[in-house]
Design a protein around this motif. Structure first.
Motif, short mmCIF file in Angstrom:
data_model
loop_
_atom_site.label_atom_id
_atom_site.label_comp_id
_atom_site.label_asym_id
_atom_site.label_seq_id
_atom_site.Cartn_x
_atom_site.Cartn_y
_atom_site.Cartn_z
N HIS A 12 0.73 -1.43 -0.42
CA HIS A 12 0.28 -0.18 0.31
C HIS A 12 0.89 1.48 -0.07
N ALA A 13 0.17 2.69 -0.51
CA ALA A 13 0.87 3.59 -0.09
C ALA A 13 1.36 3.90 1.32
N ALA A 14 2.57 4.77 2.13
CA ALA A 14 2.54 5.11 3.17
C ALA A 14 3.92 6.09 2.90
N PRO A 15 2.72 7.22 2.70
CA PRO A 15 3.85 8.50 2.52
C PRO A 15 4.62 8.81 3.19
N TRP A 16 4.17 8.74 4.86
CA TRP A 16 5.58 8.71 5.75
C TRP A 16 6.68 7.66 6.11
N SER A 17 6.17 7.37 5.08
CA SER A 17 7.88 6.25 5.59
C SER A 17 8.38 6.52 4.22
N VAL A 18 8.68 7.82 3.28
CA VAL A 18 9.09 7.70 1.56
C VAL A 18 10.66 7.48 2.26
N GLY A 19 11.29 8.50 3.82
CA GLY A 19 12.71 8.66 3.56
C GLY A 19 13.44 7.52 4.03
N SER A 20 12.60 6.53 4.35
CA SER A 20 12.72 4.89 4.47
C SER A 20 12.73 3.53 3.42
N GLN A 21 12.25 4.16 2.78
CA GLN A 21 11.67 3.30 1.57
C GLN A 21 13.12 3.46 0.71
N GLY A 22 13.20 2.06 -0.06
CA GLY A 22 15.12 2.19 -0.08
C GLY A 22 15.85 2.05 0.48
N SER A 23 15.51 2.06 1.65
CA SER A 23 16.74 1.83 2.65
C SER A 23 16.97 0.96 4.19
N ALA A 24 15.27 1.32 4.03
CA ALA A 24 15.25 0.45 5.62
C ALA A 24 14.12 -0.31 5.70
N ASN A 25 13.75 -1.07 6.82
CA ASN A 25 12.59 -1.50 7.30
C ASN A 25 12.04 -1.29 8.56
N VAL A 26 10.91 -0.70 8.15
CA VAL A 26 10.44 0.42 9.66
C VAL A 26 8.62 0.15 9.33
N SER A 27 8.16 -0.32 8.47
CA SER A 27 6.48 -1.20 8.86
C SER A 27 6.47 -2.31 9.58
N HIS A 28 5.14 -2.61 9.77
CA HIS A 28 4.63 -3.50 11.26
C HIS A 28 4.07 -4.10 10.10
N GLY A 29 4.60 -5.14 9.34
CA GLY A 29 4.82 -5.78 8.31
C GLY A 29 4.02 -5.95 6.55
N CYS A 30 3.50 -4.64 6.35
CA CYS A 30 3.21 -4.53 5.53
C CYS A 30 4.13 -4.42 4.48
N THR A 31 4.27 -4.06 3.25
CA THR A 31 5.21 -3.16 2.61
C THR A 31 4.53 -2.12 1.56
N GLY A 32 5.39 -1.01 2.15
CA GLY A 32 4.86 0.10 2.04
C GLY A 32 5.68 1.06 0.50
N MET A 33 4.86 1.58 -0.09
CA MET A 33 5.39 2.24 -1.09
C MET A 33 4.61 3.68 -1.62
N SER A 34 5.73 4.84 -1.82
CA SER A 34 5.25 6.05 -1.88
C SER A 34 3.96 5.68 -2.93
N THR A 35 3.12 6.64 -2.88
CA THR A 35 1.72 7.20 -3.40
C THR A 35 1.57 6.91 -4.63
N PRO A 36 2.45 7.44 -5.54
CA PRO A 36 2.01 7.67 -7.22
C PRO A 36 2.76 5.70 -7.69
N ASN A 37 4.26 5.29 -6.36
CA ASN A 37 4.12 3.72 -7.11
C ASN A 37 3.00 3.36 -6.33
N ALA A 38 2.36 3.10 -5.51
CA ALA A 38 0.86 2.18 -5.07
C ALA A 38 -0.50 2.61 -5.78
N LYS A 39 -0.14 3.51 -6.39
CA LYS A 39 -0.73 3.97 -7.21
C LYS A 39 -0.76 2.88 -8.60
N TRP A 40 0.56 3.28 -9.25
CA TRP A 40 0.99 2.02 -10.40
C TRP A 40 0.86 0.65 -10.00
#
Length: 423
Positions: A330-358
């Motif tokens: 899903h879209a996780a705009p709050w964790s964009v700074g960590s996307q691609g470099s660190a795992n910070v979610s509670h189990g889901c796979t998060g990505m930017s809103t434009p990428n999540a829409k795609w």
């Protein structure tokens, strides 16, 4: 049931010698009319006898086997077919010497059958006998009905076929009868098998994912077939589903990248974040269950107390569900700074809103989502979504009632329903 034909090899053709006379004209010593295989079949009534068929005017017992025996020493059975008015064939076995044929699959109750027996005599001349007969209706009204899933439509190549029984079947011999009657035909053809998830549910999948753009037809031949004592096959609505392109998304939790392949061609790589320590994303192959444009995710639904440092209550968009317990892409705009470099979610796979829409726009129900290199638990097989592909093909075959080996000790149970969500 599948048709089983038993045909002996035809005898060698009669040899014809060419005679050349002084005038150069050629004549043959024999012609096609002398070949016994070219003759019309004779009436083989005197060469065969039947067991399981009653006298004229009475109906055969569908619970008894059908047996055809060659009478005397001057003929042998070469082929037997038994088919009912709906086109269902009876399987059987023919003795190597052609002396006896017997059915190996049950007859349907309350059906009309046409039995065709082919023979040959010692000279190789063909004989034939066609017999029509009816079977009696069962005294019991107890029926095993089957519902196939998913609903008719187009799915990804990871979607299994499901058969839901309306009552439990525990006995292995009875399960074998049921399984033989549940027919799955894929175009193009693939090797596949049923797996008994529990006493009332079976899953069918191929050795590998379904072919792209395939048509899969499912139907039952169990109606009026005896399954067990006082239990006969009931109704089942046929099902046809199709597959779309082969879409596989692979998330590498170690490199923090999700790569999407369409028909084995890489089409997009997306920076992501997955589960942090203590909330690691499940490893393994999952299948898209549903897509939801908006989901309200609350930490309390996954056992995180309100007010703790890990609590959350957030609106989430472009959510692609892969487990019933709440794992999404899903879209996780709050964790964009960590996307691609660190795992910070509670189990889901998060990505930017434009990428999540795609991703949301290009992924479909039944498509494959695989997670590798996570320290999380392996994906459940059946209790939390579609984890069928995490069993090796050898172990999957052991889940069939037709398998010769021992069943795998795989976890069993029905799928849970929509419940908690995690971020």
């Amino acid at each position: 049931m599948s048709t089983t034909l038993f045909s002996r090899g035809a005898k060698a053709g009669v040899s014809c010698t060419l005679l050349v006379v002084a005038l150069g004209a050629g004549v043959t010593a024999c012609g096609a009319d002398d070949n016994p295989l070219a003759a019309d079949p004779y009436d083989a009534a005197d060469q065969i006898s039947f067991s399981g068929l009653t006298e004229a005017g009475k109906k055969a017992d569908p619970e008894k086997p059908l047996v055809v025996t060659a009478s005397g020493s001057e003929g042998r059975i070469t082929d037997v077919t038994a088919v009912d008015a709906t086109g269902r064939h009876v399987s059987g076995e023919l003795a190597a010497d052609g002396s006896r044929w017997h059915s190996t699959s049950p007859l349907a109750a309350g059906a009309h059958y046409t039995l065709t027996v082919s023979t040959e005599n010692d000279d190789g001349a063909p004989g034939r006998k066609v017999v029509g007969f009816d079977t009696s209706k069962p005294a019991t009204t107890k029926r095993l009905n089957v519902t196939f899933g998913p609903e008719a439509g187009t799915y990804g190549v990871g979607e299994p076929i499901v058969a839901e029984l309306d009552q439990p079947v525990k006995d292995k011999a009875q399960r074998a009868v049921v399984e033989r009657g549940l027919q799955v035909v894929s175009t193009p053809a693939v090797q596949g098998s049923w797996y008994w998830v529990d006493d009332k549910q079976l899953h069918y999948r191929p050795k590998d994912y379904w072919p792209a753009n395939a048509t899969i037809q499912v139907h039952s031949t169990l109606q009026d077939i005896r399954i067990g004592d006082q239990l006969y096959g009931g109704t089942a609505k046929p099902l046809t589903v199709t597959t779309g392109d082969r879409v596989v998304a692979v998330t590498d939790a170690a490199t923090h990248r999700l790569t999407v392949y369409r028909n084995d061609e890489k089409i997009k790589e997306i920076p992501v974040t997955t589960g942090k320590p203590g909330f690691e994303t499940r490893n393994g192959v999952k299948v898209v269950l549903a897509k939801q444009y908006f989901v309200r995710m609350k930490s309390t639904t996954v056992g995180i107390a309100a007010g703790s440092s890990d609590s959350y209550d957030l609106p989430v968009y472009y959510a692609t569900r892969v487990t019933w317990s709440g794992e999404f892409v899903h879209a996780a705009p709050w964790s964009v700074g960590s996307q691609g470099s660190a795992n910070v979610s509670h189990g889901c796979t998060g990505m930017s809103t434009p990428n999540a829409k795609w991703f949301f726009d290009n992924i479909h129900e039944g498509d494959v989502v695989q997670v590798v290199n996570s320290k999380g638990d392996p994906m459940e097989l059946f209790d939390n979504g579609i984890g069928d592909w995490n069993l090796s093909w050898q172990k999957w075959l052991q889940g069939s009632a037709l398998a010769s080996g021992t069943r795998s000790a795989a976890p069993q149970g029905n799928q849970a329903r929509l419940s908690p969500q995690s971020l």
